[in-house]
Design a protein around this motif. Structure first.
Motif, mmCIF file in Angstrom:
data_model
loop_
_atom_site.group_PDB
_atom_site.id
_atom_site.type_symbol
_atom_site.label_atom_id
_atom_site.label_comp_id
_atom_site.label_asym_id
_atom_site.label_seq_id
_atom_site.Cartn_x
_atom_site.Cartn_y
_atom_site.Cartn_z
ATOM 1 N N GLN A 133 -4.123 104.678 -21.361
ATOM 2 C CA GLN A 133 -5.198 105.178 -21.455
ATOM 3 C C GLN A 133 -6.180 104.396 -22.362
ATOM 4 O OE1 GLN A 133 -3.170 108.275 -22.195
ATOM 5 N NE2 GLN A 133 -4.961 109.371 -24.369
ATOM 6 N N LEU A 134 -7.273 104.465 -21.162
ATOM 7 C CA LEU A 134 -8.046 104.061 -21.620
ATOM 8 C C LEU A 134 -9.484 104.727 -22.790
ATOM 9 C CD1 LEU A 134 -8.796 102.751 -17.929
ATOM 10 C CD2 LEU A 134 -7.602 101.039 -20.237
ATOM 11 N N ASP A 135 -8.741 104.398 -24.286
ATOM 12 C CA ASP A 135 -9.748 104.852 -24.968
ATOM 13 C C ASP A 135 -10.981 104.817 -24.850
ATOM 14 O OD1 ASP A 135 -7.660 106.515 -25.938
ATOM 15 O OD2 ASP A 135 -7.351 105.280 -27.311
ATOM 16 N N GLN A 136 -11.833 103.823 -24.502
ATOM 17 C CA GLN A 136 -13.145 103.313 -24.464
ATOM 18 C C GLN A 136 -13.951 103.852 -23.334
ATOM 19 O OE1 GLN A 136 -13.426 99.249 -22.751
ATOM 20 N NE2 GLN A 136 -16.073 98.957 -23.480
ATOM 21 N N PHE A 137 -13.054 104.508 -22.590
ATOM 22 C CA PHE A 137 -13.837 105.490 -21.477
ATOM 23 C C PHE A 137 -13.055 107.125 -21.655
ATOM 24 C CE2 PHE A 137 -13.753 101.154 -19.389
ATOM 25 C CZ PHE A 137 -14.880 101.147 -19.312
ATOM 26 N N GLY A 138 -12.559 107.161 -22.200
ATOM 27 C CA GLY A 138 -12.070 109.132 -22.387
ATOM 28 C C GLY A 138 -10.916 109.020 -21.212
ATOM 29 N N LEU A 139 -10.087 107.695 -20.891
ATOM 30 C CA LEU A 139 -10.134 108.544 -19.614
ATOM 31 C C LEU A 139 -7.940 108.073 -19.262
ATOM 32 C CD1 LEU A 139 -9.393 106.253 -17.631
ATOM 33 C CD2 LEU A 139 -11.806 106.326 -17.013
ATOM 34 N N GLU A 140 -7.436 108.377 -18.815
ATOM 35 C CA GLU A 140 -6.012 107.923 -19.178
ATOM 36 C C GLU A 140 -6.244 107.310 -17.028
ATOM 37 O OE1 GLU A 140 -2.760 110.644 -20.110
ATOM 38 O OE2 GLU A 140 -4.142 112.434 -19.632
ATOM 39 N N ASN A 141 -4.663 107.156 -17.023
ATOM 40 C CA ASN A 141 -5.055 106.428 -15.651
ATOM 41 C C ASN A 141 -3.182 106.056 -14.991
ATOM 42 O OD1 ASN A 141 -4.206 103.852 -16.251
ATOM 43 N ND2 ASN A 141 -5.698 103.426 -14.723
ATOM 44 N N ILE A 142 -3.270 106.574 -13.966
ATOM 45 C CA ILE A 142 -1.991 105.725 -12.721
ATOM 46 C C ILE A 142 -2.277 105.143 -11.920
ATOM 47 C CG2 ILE A 142 -0.384 107.344 -14.176
ATOM 48 C CD1 ILE A 142 -0.886 109.113 -11.396
ATOM 49 N N MET A 143 -1.102 104.247 -11.542
ATOM 50 C CA MET A 143 -1.502 103.594 -10.206
ATOM 51 C C MET A 143 -0.529 102.968 -9.276
ATOM 52 S SD MET A 143 -4.315 100.478 -11.498
ATOM 53 C CE MET A 143 -4.571 99.190 -9.873
ATOM 54 N N TYR A 144 -0.781 103.235 -8.103
ATOM 55 C CA TYR A 144 0.540 102.682 -7.132
ATOM 56 C C TYR A 144 -0.364 101.845 -6.638
ATOM 57 C CZ TYR A 144 1.839 107.919 -7.976
ATOM 58 O OH TYR A 144 1.658 108.988 -8.610
ATOM 59 N N ALA A 145 0.905 101.001 -6.276
ATOM 60 C CA ALA A 145 1.067 99.864 -5.370
ATOM 61 C C ALA A 145 1.145 99.999 -3.619
ATOM 62 C CB ALA A 145 1.585 98.684 -6.116
ATOM 63 N N ILE A 146 0.317 100.065 -3.253
ATOM 64 C CA ILE A 146 0.633 100.190 -1.583
ATOM 65 C C ILE A 146 0.004 98.959 -0.901
ATOM 66 C CG2 ILE A 146 -0.822 102.155 -0.109
ATOM 67 C CD1 ILE A 146 -1.498 103.348 -1.718
ATOM 68 N N ASN A 147 1.234 98.471 -0.558
ATOM 69 C CA ASN A 147 1.623 97.184 -0.223
ATOM 70 C C ASN A 147 0.551 95.845 -1.560
ATOM 71 O OD1 ASN A 147 2.577 94.836 1.427
ATOM 72 N ND2 ASN A 147 1.893 95.934 3.116
ATOM 73 N N GLY A 148 -0.442 95.387 -0.827
ATOM 74 C CA GLY A 148 -1.551 94.419 -1.686
ATOM 75 C C GLY A 148 -2.243 95.090 -2.495
ATOM 76 N N SER A 149 -2.666 97.181 -2.299
ATOM 77 C CA SER A 149 -3.791 97.107 -2.529
ATOM 78 C C SER A 149 -2.952 98.731 -3.344
ATOM 79 C CB SER A 149 -4.648 97.876 -1.151
ATOM 80 O OG SER A 149 -3.750 98.886 -1.549
ATOM 81 N N PHE A 150 -4.371 99.060 -4.157
ATOM 82 C CA PHE A 150 -3.833 100.475 -5.176
ATOM 83 C C PHE A 150 -4.537 101.473 -4.685
ATOM 84 C CE2 PHE A 150 -3.061 95.256 -6.745
ATOM 85 C CZ PHE A 150 -2.351 96.168 -7.219
ATOM 86 N N LEU A 151 -3.731 102.586 -5.407
ATOM 87 C CA LEU A 151 -4.684 103.807 -5.208
ATOM 88 C C LEU A 151 -4.548 104.050 -6.811
ATOM 89 C CD1 LEU A 151 -5.653 106.627 -3.870
ATOM 90 C CD2 LEU A 151 -3.718 108.055 -4.119
ATOM 91 N N GLU A 152 -5.415 104.414 -8.008
ATOM 92 C CA GLU A 152 -5.168 105.036 -8.762
ATOM 93 C C GLU A 152 -6.086 106.153 -8.748
ATOM 94 O OE1 GLU A 152 -7.719 103.570 -12.819
ATOM 95 O OE2 GLU A 152 -8.187 102.876 -11.203
ATOM 96 N N VAL A 153 -5.840 107.204 -10.250
ATOM 97 C CA VAL A 153 -6.100 108.346 -10.303
ATOM 98 C C VAL A 153 -6.053 108.309 -11.477
ATOM 99 C CG1 VAL A 153 -5.504 110.993 -10.122
ATOM 100 C CG2 VAL A 153 -4.382 109.075 -8.582
ATOM 101 N N VAL A 154 -7.666 109.296 -11.960
ATOM 102 C CA VAL A 154 -7.829 109.113 -13.728
ATOM 103 C C VAL A 154 -8.103 110.506 -13.590
ATOM 104 C CG1 VAL A 154 -8.894 106.857 -13.092
ATOM 105 C CG2 VAL A 154 -10.745 108.517 -12.800
ATOM 106 N N ALA A 155 -7.556 110.949 -14.941
ATOM 107 C CA ALA A 155 -7.953 112.252 -15.656
ATOM 108 C C ALA A 155 -8.520 111.924 -16.817
ATOM 109 C CB ALA A 155 -6.868 113.275 -15.722
#
Length: 259
Positions: free
Chosen positions: A39-61
């Motif tokens: 939960q990133l209150d500074q930016f007013g968002l929450e996020n989830i992250m997936y590790a795709i090998n050595g890179s990442f997919l993030e979703v924010v809401a």
């Protein structure tokens, strides 16, 4: 061996109105579990992250009204990727290159874990660009502080292999490619008439589309063990099918079979 001045496409960030719905869909489509959430209150968002090998997919809401993510979703009506995040050897170098190109930072932070630089998306166009350097993270399977401790335990290439690139499409992509190349300090090349920038990991493609009103981050290239099965799961999750993949949270996922 890692280049002394590496620049890698390390993380892609998409925006969603509801983080729970996004997690339900993407966990099934990708065959992966969330490796980190916050939960990133500074930016007013929450996020989830997936590790795709050595890179990442993030979703924010967004967690409240009138935040950057909230405005992005309203302005673009759900179209386009929210951020492209680059892992680099020297963030200060890319800040200097950006400022020399007329692009100013909108946020930066430097501490004992990582250096972070976000550039003004009105100046970069298409999407927000972020450059990071993670202390102890020169190796792609080592430290990546945004993903928390132990993210490597969530890597599973049985379904999803790796992210290989992204695509920018719109009416001004020639200028966009030139600007991003200057900031990344990498040359623009041409492949079948399409401008591209090849990084130490990942490739950026710029497709001219005069039918668009503005340049957008439109597609993700990735590998999968069974692209047909991935597309079927995406359809079941309610994603729109395309000729090359499926639309999910504003961008087209284009899975191809892993070598």
């Amino acid at each position: 061996m890692t280049s002394e001045n590496y620049v890698r496409l390390r993380q892609i960030c998409l925006a969603a109105a509801n983080i729970g719905e996004a997690e339900g869909a993407l966990t099934d489509i990708l065959g992966l579990e969330v490796c980190h959430r916050s939960q990133l209150d500074q930016f007013g968002l929450e996020n989830i992250m997936y590790a795709i090998n050595g890179s990442f997919l993030e979703v924010v809401a967004p967690t409240r009204d009138n935040t950057a993510v909230d405005r992005f979703l309203a302005r673009n009506q759900g179209r386009g990727g929210y951020m492209a995040i680059f892992d680099s050897a020297n963030v200060a170098r890319h800040k200097a290159l950006a400022e020399a190109s007329g692009v100013a930072p909108i946020f930066e932070r430097y501490d004992d874990r990582a250096d972070l630089l976000q550039l003004n998306p009105k100046a970069t166009g298409a999407t927000m660009l972020e450059f990071d350097h993670h202390k102890g993270g020169d190796d792609m399977m080592a430290k990546y502080h945004w993903a928390g401790e132990g993210w490597q335990e969530y890597v599973n290439t049985d379904v999803t292999g790796e992210i290989t690139g992204i695509e920018i499409a719109g009416p001004e992509t020639a200028a966009r490619a030139k600007l991003w190349a200057q900031i990344c300090d990498r040359p623009v090349s041409q492949e079948n008439g399409v401008a591209q920038i090849t990084l130490d990991y990942g490739r950026l493609r710029f497709v001219h589309n005069p039918g668009e009103k503005q340049d957008l981050f439109t597609a993700i290239d990735l590998t999968a063990k069974d692209p047909t099965a991935m597309r079927a799961r995406a359809k079941k999750a309610g994603c729109t099918e395309t000729e090359r993949g499926f639309i999910c949270y504003g961008v087209e996922f284009r899975p191809v079979r892993a070598d």
